[in-house]
Design an enzyme around this catalytic site. Structure first.
Site, short mmCIF file in Angstrom:
data_model
loop_
_atom_site.label_atom_id
_atom_site.label_comp_id
_atom_site.label_asym_id
_atom_site.label_seq_id
_atom_site.Cartn_x
_atom_site.Cartn_y
_atom_site.Cartn_z
N GLU A 95 15.73 27.96 49.78
CA GLU A 95 16.40 28.88 50.83
C GLU A 95 16.31 29.27 52.51
O GLU A 95 16.23 29.45 53.49
CB GLU A 95 15.10 30.05 50.46
CG GLU A 95 15.44 30.84 49.58
CD GLU A 95 14.79 32.54 49.49
OE1 GLU A 95 13.31 33.04 50.17
OE2 GLU A 95 14.05 33.04 48.59
N GLU A 114 15.46 31.96 41.33
CA GLU A 114 13.88 32.64 41.26
C GLU A 114 14.09 34.23 40.75
O GLU A 114 15.04 35.19 41.48
CB GLU A 114 13.93 33.28 42.79
CG GLU A 114 12.80 31.67 42.93
CD GLU A 114 12.16 31.45 44.32
OE1 GLU A 114 11.79 32.71 44.65
OE2 GLU A 114 12.11 30.30 45.05
C1 GLA Z 1 11.10 33.02 48.14
C2 GLA Z 1 10.21 32.28 47.84
C3 GLA Z 1 9.77 32.29 46.91
C4 GLA Z 1 8.59 33.13 47.19
C5 GLA Z 1 9.60 34.25 46.61
C6 GLA Z 1 8.44 35.26 47.24
O1 GLA Z 1 12.68 33.45 46.94
O2 GLA Z 1 11.74 30.85 47.61
O3 GLA Z 1 9.29 30.32 47.80
O4 GLA Z 1 8.21 33.07 48.71
O5 GLA Z 1 10.01 34.17 47.93
O6 GLA Z 1 7.27 35.64 46.70
#
Ligand code: GLA
Length: 636
Positions: free
Chosen positions: A200, A274
């Site tokens: 991210e 995700e």
């Molecule tokens: C983001 C991050 C993950 C985690 C999620 C929330 O997507 O990439 O590592 O922190 O948020 O659980």
């Protein structure tokens, strides 16, 4: 003679015939069958050349699930992976936590529960492909997003940028890590079909060169499989890097996210890297729940578009020890010990309704029955555990911790301990001598929470909200003690460089900065617990026992141990150690009320339980067979 010569000729003739036939056969022989099975035909790997993925030239969809080896006892890895497989998934995704693998600069640990290669090999054995997410930053509700705290010793440190001090450390770590990862890639016969570039980065985006640098760091060390990035709403537009497939993260189905992917990269397969099956919890908040039907409906919608998906988390596990992260958007909020996440499997690896609903969905999509899921594992309730032995922190300190003497306060990462690596986690005690009372002001230099004592008398707390305290007047010289807890470093957002802990600057008494400290580093690692066990000061618990103190008792297990949950009713705030291992933090503000204790940490017979309690002790703890993660709150 003739007869003999005739036989010889016949034998020679037979031999020639065999050779001739053999030659013919060999020409038609498929040599590839001699290549080890797992390498056969492995030349193309996972490709994203048009609107669908291809694996080795065949159309392929990723049905993935996240599970982190560092959050699940090694003995349970297989069980969880088989459950993943029988839910209908074909791919496992995991992060790699730099801060556990290189806890001390230059010293690497890939043993025991950190045996990444064993984990990946097991995934292959179970029949799962792997998407590896090696960071170096991983976010994941994990202390400092997985970055080692010793990086913060450098006052100029710029994490997640091409700042030299950071890239040099990344290079040294990747040099080591990638030698382990490279042979486990698909094209080398291993299960890794894709590797994620950072995590991210679009929502951080402090350095336009950084993603390219990480991408090259992977390629230069022999990563040959498909590269991917993964971004949430905040980072979609700046998280893209040429040469890696962009993917998105979300919870509620949002077509605009998938449309966005088409804009940054035309004619590529779409993937939700995700898909959040639940959510994490913070101390003081509720236990977050994401409705199972809402979740499965969103997953079905994603799949209807033809996109690939990864369920984050399939199985969350536990933030054992002091490894939880924290959030700090408008307020600092540390995450709880459990990483149950209201995921597809519970923290203890049990099935939820999400599992069966998803299994139904995937069975329909795959079009054939899935293998039966493994049996459920029974949990134990060992009843009440008495903790009749007691020793106060003040009594043990001088004999088991050598303090650092310093004129000025020193933050924990810069303490000259742990062979120059500083203190990473836990508590730090700052002690100085005062000759009167007055107003104590922290100037917001306490990270994150300090209990303040005059000698051994508790005076109050200092934290982000309370920065001032009255210190009562008294006669003569007295010790002023600040027991500061690092409650977990922020793992998401723009504050990563500001995660030094302990006292990060001067604290004032009547406007004069405190000086001449004795500083005790209390990381409570196995060596510390070993010394603690040996101190002679342990006594029977007094009628009125308050922390900071250690309380000790025995959990009796007959026969083979089973998983259980420790309920800390009546205790205020602290940490539990079982047979010397740090199970994690508890805090009466909740939401979490039980700590998961896996059977693998127990043995038949006596099991030593030590509780470090900061304030009010509860005397017994209950071993129960059900978790209680707190008052629930449904996510919209
Ligand atoms: C983001 C991050 C993950 C985690 C999620 C929330 O997507 O990439 O590592 O922190 O948020 O659980």
């Amino acid at each position: 003679m003739w007869g003999c010569g005739g036989r010889r000729r016949r034998r020679l003739g037979a031999l020639l015939l065999v050779l001739l036939l053999g030659g013919l056969l060999l020409r038609r022989f498929n040599w590839s069958s001699l290549v080890p099975l797992q390498l056969r035909g492995r030349t193309l790997g996972l490709q994203a050349e048009n609107s669908e993925f291809h694996l080795e030239g065949m159309p392929f969809r990723i049905f993935g699930g996240s599970m982190h080896y560092f959050r699940v006892p090694k003995e349970y890895w297989r069980d969880r992976m088989v459950k993943m497989k029988t839910c209908g998934l074909n791919t496992l995704t995991t992060y790699v936590p730099w801060n556990l693998h290189e806890a001390a600069n230059g010293k690497f640990d890939f043993s025991g529960n950190l045996d990444l290669e064993a984990f990946l090999t097991l995934a292959a054995e179970v029949g799962l492909w792997v998407i590896l997410r090696p960071g170096p930053y991983i976010c994941s509700e994990w202390d400092l997003g997985g970055l080692p705290s010793w990086l913060l010793q450098d006052p100029e440190m710029q994490l997640r940028t091409t700042y030299k001090g950071f890239t040099e450390a990344v290079d040294a770590y990747f040099d080591h890590l990638m030698t382990r990862v490279v042979p486990l890639q698909y094209k080398k016969g291993g299960p890794i079909i894709a590797v994620q570039v950072e995590n991210e980065y679009g929502s951080y985006a402090k350095d336009p060169q950084y993603l390219t640098y990480i991408k090259m760091a992977l390629l230069d060390r022999g990563i040959v499989e498909l590269l991917m990035t993964s971004d949430n709403r905040d980072g979609l537009s700046s998280g893209y890097v040429e040469g890696a497939l962009a993917t998105v993260n979300f919870q509620k189905m949002d077509y605009s996210f998938l449309d966005f992917l088409d804009k940054v990269q035309q004619n590529k397969p779409k993937m939700v890297m995700e898909y959040w099956t639940g959510w994490f919890d913070s101390w003081g908040g509720p236990h977050n729940i994401f409705d199972a039907d809402d979740m499965v409906n969103s997953v079905a919608e994603v799949l209807k578009t033809g996109a690939s998906i990864n369920l984050y988390m399939f199985h969350g596990g536990t933030n054992f020890g002091f490894m939880n992260g924290a959030l700090d958007s408008d307020e600092y909020k540390p995450d709880v010990t459990s990483y149950d996440y209201d995921a597809v499997l519970t923290e203890a690896g049990d099935y939820t309704s999400k599992f069966f609903k998803l299994r139904q969905l995937f069975t329909k999509i795959i079009g054939q029955p899935l293998p039966p899921p493994p049996m459920i594992t029974a949990k134990a309730s060992y009843g009440a555990v008495l903790l009749p032995q007691y020793v106060s922190l003040w009594e043990v300190l001088p004999s088991i911790v050598e303090p650092v003497k310093s004129e000025f306060p020193v933050n924990m990462e810069n303490l000259p301990v742990n062979d120059g690596n500083g203190q990473a986690y836990g508590y730090t005690l700052y002690e100085t001598v005062i000759s009167g009372g007055g107003q104590l002001h922290s100037r917001d230099h306490v990270r994150d929470r300090a209990q303040v004592f005059v000698n051994t008398v508790f005076v109050g707390f200092l934290d982000y909200n309370t920065v001032e305290l009255s210190i009562p007047e008294g006669q003569g010289f007295r010790q002023l003690r600040l027991l500061v807890e690092n409650c977990g470093r922020v793992n998401y957002g723009l504050m990563l460089n500001e995660q030094r802990k302990g006292l990060i600057g001067d604290v004032f008494l009547n406007k004069t900065p405190l000086r001449n400290f004795k500083i005790y580093s209390l990381e409570m690692k196995p060596g510390f617990m070993e010394s603690l066990r040996g101190v002679t000061a342990w006594s029977t618990i007094p009628d009125y026992a308050v922390g900071p103190a250690f309380f000790r008792g025995n959990l009796q297990v007959q026969y083979l141990p089973r998983d259980t949950f420790l309920k800390l009713e009546g205790w205020e705030k602290g940490v539990v150690f079982v047979n010397g291992e740090n199970l994690g933090r508890y805090w009466k503000i909740g939401p979490q009320e039980t700590l998961y204790l896996p059977a693998t940490w127990l043995q038949p017979g006596n099991n030593e339980i030590i509780v470090f309690e900061e304030r009010t002790a509860g005397r017994i703890i209950q071993s129960v067979d059900m978790p209680y993660l707190g008052r629930t709150h449904y996510l919209d």
